[in-house]
Scaffold this motif. Structure first.
Motif, PDB file in Angstrom:
ATOM      1  N   ARG A  72       0.841  -1.200   0.000  1.00 12.07           N
ATOM      2  CA  ARG A  72       0.000   0.000   0.000  1.00 12.07           C
ATOM      3  C   ARG A  72       0.874   1.247   0.000  1.00 12.07           C
ATOM      4  NH1 ARG A  72      -5.177   1.638   3.370  1.00 12.07           N
ATOM      5  NH2 ARG A  72      -4.557   3.658   4.165  1.00 12.07           N
ATOM      6  N   ALA A  75      -2.940   4.898  -0.664  1.00 10.61           N
ATOM      7  CA  ALA A  75      -4.330   4.420  -0.746  1.00 10.61           C
ATOM      8  C   ALA A  75      -5.246   5.381  -1.497  1.00 10.61           C
ATOM      9  CB  ALA A  75      -4.880   4.114   0.641  1.00 10.61           C
ATOM     10  N   LEU A  78      -8.203   3.935  -7.137  1.00 13.61           N
ATOM     11  CA  LEU A  78      -9.633   4.025  -7.436  1.00 13.61           C
ATOM     12  C   LEU A  78     -10.230   2.685  -7.871  1.00 13.61           C
ATOM     13  CD1 LEU A  78      -9.593   7.476  -9.301  1.00 13.61           C
ATOM     14  CD2 LEU A  78     -10.586   6.993  -7.058  1.00 13.61           C
ATOM     15  N   LEU A  93       3.982   1.237   2.577  1.00 16.07           N
ATOM     16  CA  LEU A  93       5.292   1.710   2.095  1.00 16.07           C
ATOM     17  C   LEU A  93       5.340   3.235   2.039  1.00 16.07           C
ATOM     18  CD1 LEU A  93       5.051  -1.073  -0.460  1.00 16.07           C
ATOM     19  CD2 LEU A  93       7.045  -0.891   1.042  1.00 16.07           C
ATOM     20  N   PRO A 135      -0.443  12.252 -12.858  1.00 17.21           N
ATOM     21  CA  PRO A 135      -1.809  11.939 -12.413  1.00 17.21           C
ATOM     22  C   PRO A 135      -2.347  13.090 -11.564  1.00 17.21           C
ATOM     23  CG  PRO A 135      -0.182  10.585 -11.256  1.00 17.21           C
ATOM     24  CD  PRO A 135       0.547  11.295 -12.341  1.00 17.21           C
ATOM     25  N   SER A 136      -3.667  13.296 -11.611  1.00 18.94           N
ATOM     26  CA  SER A 136      -4.248  14.395 -10.817  1.00 18.94           C
ATOM     27  C   SER A 136      -3.929  14.228  -9.347  1.00 18.94           C
ATOM     28  CB  SER A 136      -5.764  14.439 -10.977  1.00 18.94           C
ATOM     29  OG  SER A 136      -6.094  14.415 -12.315  1.00 18.94           O
ATOM     30  N   THR A 142       1.971   7.989  -4.092  1.00 18.03           N
ATOM     31  CA  THR A 142       3.400   7.644  -4.060  1.00 18.03           C
ATOM     32  C   THR A 142       3.867   7.146  -5.427  1.00 18.03           C
ATOM     33  OG1 THR A 142       3.000   5.316  -3.506  1.00 18.03           O
ATOM     34  CG2 THR A 142       3.172   6.862  -1.648  1.00 18.03           C
ATOM     35  N   ASN A 146       2.112   4.702  -8.161  1.00 14.10           N
ATOM     36  CA  ASN A 146       2.055   5.100  -9.582  1.00 14.10           C
ATOM     37  C   ASN A 146       2.660   4.016 -10.472  1.00 14.10           C
ATOM     38  OD1 ASN A 146       2.467   8.751  -9.742  1.00 14.10           O
ATOM     39  ND2 ASN A 146       1.070   7.503  -8.548  1.00 14.10           N
ATOM     40  N   SER A 151       0.318   4.753 -13.636  1.00 16.89           N
ATOM     41  CA  SER A 151      -0.549   5.940 -13.654  1.00 16.89           C
ATOM     42  C   SER A 151      -0.138   6.934 -14.729  1.00 16.89           C
ATOM     43  CB  SER A 151      -0.469   6.639 -12.297  1.00 16.89           C
ATOM     44  OG  SER A 151      -0.966   5.790 -11.313  1.00 16.89           O
ATOM     45  N   GLU A 202       0.049  -3.939 -10.419  1.00 19.96           N
ATOM     46  CA  GLU A 202      -0.834  -3.641  -9.280  1.00 19.96           C
ATOM     47  C   GLU A 202      -0.416  -4.356  -7.992  1.00 19.96           C
ATOM     48  OE1 GLU A 202      -5.008  -3.615 -10.144  1.00 19.96           O
ATOM     49  OE2 GLU A 202      -4.708  -3.101 -12.236  1.00 19.96           O
ATOM     50  N   GLY A 206       5.309  -8.234  -7.284  1.00 14.69           N
ATOM     51  CA  GLY A 206       6.477  -7.883  -6.496  1.00 14.69           C
ATOM     52  C   GLY A 206       6.252  -6.578  -5.761  1.00 14.69           C
ATOM     53  N   VAL A 207       7.068  -6.367  -4.737  1.00 16.83           N
ATOM     54  CA  VAL A 207       7.000  -5.107  -3.989  1.00 16.83           C
ATOM     55  C   VAL A 207       8.145  -4.223  -4.497  1.00 16.83           C
ATOM     56  CG1 VAL A 207       7.039  -4.018  -1.716  1.00 16.83           C
ATOM     57  CG2 VAL A 207       6.104  -6.333  -1.978  1.00 16.83           C
TER      58      VAL A 207
END
Ligand SMILES: Cc1cc2nc3c(=O)[nH]c(=O)nc-3n(C[C@H](O)[C@H](O)[C@H](O)COP(=O)(O)OP(=O)(O)OC[C@H]3O[C@@H](n4cnc5c(N)ncnc54)[C@H](O)[C@@H]3O)c2cc1C
Length: 472
Positions: A72, A75, A78, A93, A135-136, A142, A146, A151, A202, A206-207
């Motif tokens: 995360r 958060a 959408l 994170l 992105p808006s 973060t 993104n 994003s 998403e 992986g992180v």
């Protein structure tokens, strides 16, 4: 979960020395149960990770005890990407933001996953450079989020989206191995392009623990204009004419009548409330080139029966014109509290037809549908305004949203141009990818994450899963 929460807490305490970064109080767990989409899912435990070693150890522990891990950022997602739909660990994170190194010679930035995206652009600007993806939510999301969502924003038309800028990643795999993909060079064709596979996955493969992104020279100047049309189909035609006249604006945004009226009622800016649609167009580059391009844009819009045009002469006027677009989101939620913000995207040539289909869907399901978005790249934002406490209305909204997805795919487009699949759009994946396409993606996921530990319940539909936009 194959382990009691208390025991998991004890084992996590051996990895995270600072106990304040392990959260178990109910109010903490509840505040981590939401994102900016729909639904609420409470995790068993939250860990704020601050190093690659910690993330790798957490993933190994999770595999050993069969515990789901949900990465995360801030958060703001959408589509429900960070929601802990099967409980387990939320891996926060967002606190890990200590590295933001700009290298003006290599024209790259190296960043920790929790760095706020707009901060990268701000730091680059000081060196005469920019980080184009916008992105808006850039001021609140973060870079890790993104990257995971791939994003993009208004500048995507000319400059591309997040995937076009990331050239290197450090990633902790679902089984706790640390890998590096890509590097610091623009050209790199060594082996499979795992960087591109991770971007947009998403948080399921992986992180991301570190990223190297390309920077771009800052344009010398910008110019903004607003062109007004009697109807939205003409505005759509103008988009095609502008882009086939040899010009690529840095931004090309559209607002329909409903969004114009909503903004004007929210804060009077002198917008033409009788217009069917307006285009907000930004050109950037050398000042002399911009002057010439502006005339060509006007010619293209005139061919599409433009009713009026306004050109910003000063930086203040430029900001005033963009204010109209920025105010759409707050303006449209004044009547009802629930905003369903979609990002169905179609090929540019299909923009006028997509608008026509959206108007039919609006009538058919009697929903408050407002359309605005990045018309230049076909990424529209059909927004439905509703009240999620009204279940009858929400059922109509769910049907309308389903038909919006169908219309986009039918026109050769996609379910999502920006917000990702998460939980919300998973039931529609097969419609776009087909059975075999979806199965291939599942096989990739299984080979990376054999125990289905990392962000389970996302992207791939669970048996019988349907679109649900209410919390109960
Ligand atoms: C008002 C508003 C405007 C928005 N405008 C745009 C827009 O213009 N364009 C656009 O594309 N999106 C937009 N979004 C959506 C959202 O901001 C983006 O998806 C953003 O990238 C999410 O970043 P985040 O830090 O909030 O990530 P989160 O929402 O916390 O997570 C998003 C996904 O990324 C994963 N993730 C997070 N960090 C990592 C990591 N380090 N490693 C692996 N996976 C990770 C999560 O598991 C989840 O699947 C908007 C949202 C809001 C609320």
């Amino acid at each position: 979960m194959g382990i009691k929460t208390e025991e998991l807490h004890t084992l996590l305490s051996e990895i995270i020395q600072d106990e304040t970064r392990i959260l178990t109080e109910t109010f903490d767990l509840v505040s981590y149960s939401f994102d900016a989409s729909f639904g609420s899912f409470t995790p068993d435990i939250v860990v704020q990770a601050m190093s690659t070693t910690e993330v790798a150890a957490i993933m190994k522990l999770a595999n050993q005890h069969n515990v789901a891990v949900y990465p995360r950022g801030q958060a703001t997602g959408l589509s429900g990407g960070s929601l802990p739909v099967h409980g387990g660990i939320v891996l926060d994170l967002s606190q890990w933001n200590d590295q933001l190194d700009i290298d003006p010679i290599d024209m790259v930035a190296t960043v920790s996953p929790g760095v706020i995206t707009a901060d990268i652009n701000d730091a680059a600007m000081k060196e005469g450079l920019m980080y184009p993806p916008d992105p808006s939510s850039a001021h609140v999301s973060t870079i890790g989020g993104n990257l995971a969502e791939n994003s993009g924003g208004p500048r995507g038309l000319k400059y591309g989206v997040t995937k076009d800028y990331v050239i290197g990643l450090e990633v902790v795999t679902p089984e706790g191995e640390v890998i590096r993909t890509g590097g610091r060079t623009i050209k790199n064709v060594t082996g499979f392009d795992l960087t591109k596979l991770i971007v947009g996955s998403e948080g399921t493969l992986g992180v991301i623990t570190e990223a190297t992104v390309r920077l771009h020279p800052k344009p010398l100047a910008t110019k903004t204009m607003m062109t007004v049309f009697h109807n939205i189909v003409d505005a759509g035609k103008a988009v095609t004419l502008i882009l086939t006249s040899g010009i690529v604006p840095s931004k090309l945004e559209i607002m329909d009548n409903a969004s114009i009226v909503a903004v004007e009622e929210y804060e009077p800016l002198g917008l033409p409330t009788d217009a069917g649609a307006l285009l907000l167009i930004e050109l950037d580059g050398h000042p002399r080139a911009i002057e010439d391009e502006m005339e060509r844009v006007k010619e293209a819009c005139t061919k599409a029966h433009m009713a009026d045009v306004q050109v910003a002469e000063t930086a203040e006027e430029e900001q005033e014109l963009w204010k109209a677009r920025k105010l759409v989101s707050p303006a449209i939620v004044r009547e009802k509290p629930t905003k369903i913000s979609e990002d169905a995207t179609v090929p540019r040539s299909k923009i006028p037809e997509m608008f026509e289909r959206l108007m039919v869907i609006k009538e058919k399901y009697d929903v408050d549908l407002v359309v605005f978005g990045h018309a230049g790249d076909g990424n529209l934002h059909p927004n439905i305004i509703a009240d999620k406490r009204d279940h009858e209305e929400m059922r109509r909204v769910e049907q309308a949203v389903g038909e919006i997805f169908e219309a986009a795919v039918d026109l050769g487009g996609t379910l999502s141009g920006e917000h990702g699949i998460g939980t919300l759009k998973a039931p529609f994946m097969e419609m776009e990818l087909g059975e075999v396409g979806l199965d291939l993606m599942k096989r990739i996921k299984t080979s990376w994450d054999p125990n289905n530990i990392l962000n389970p319940g996302k992207i791939f539909p669970e048996p019988g899963q349907k679109l649900v936009l209410t919390d109960d």
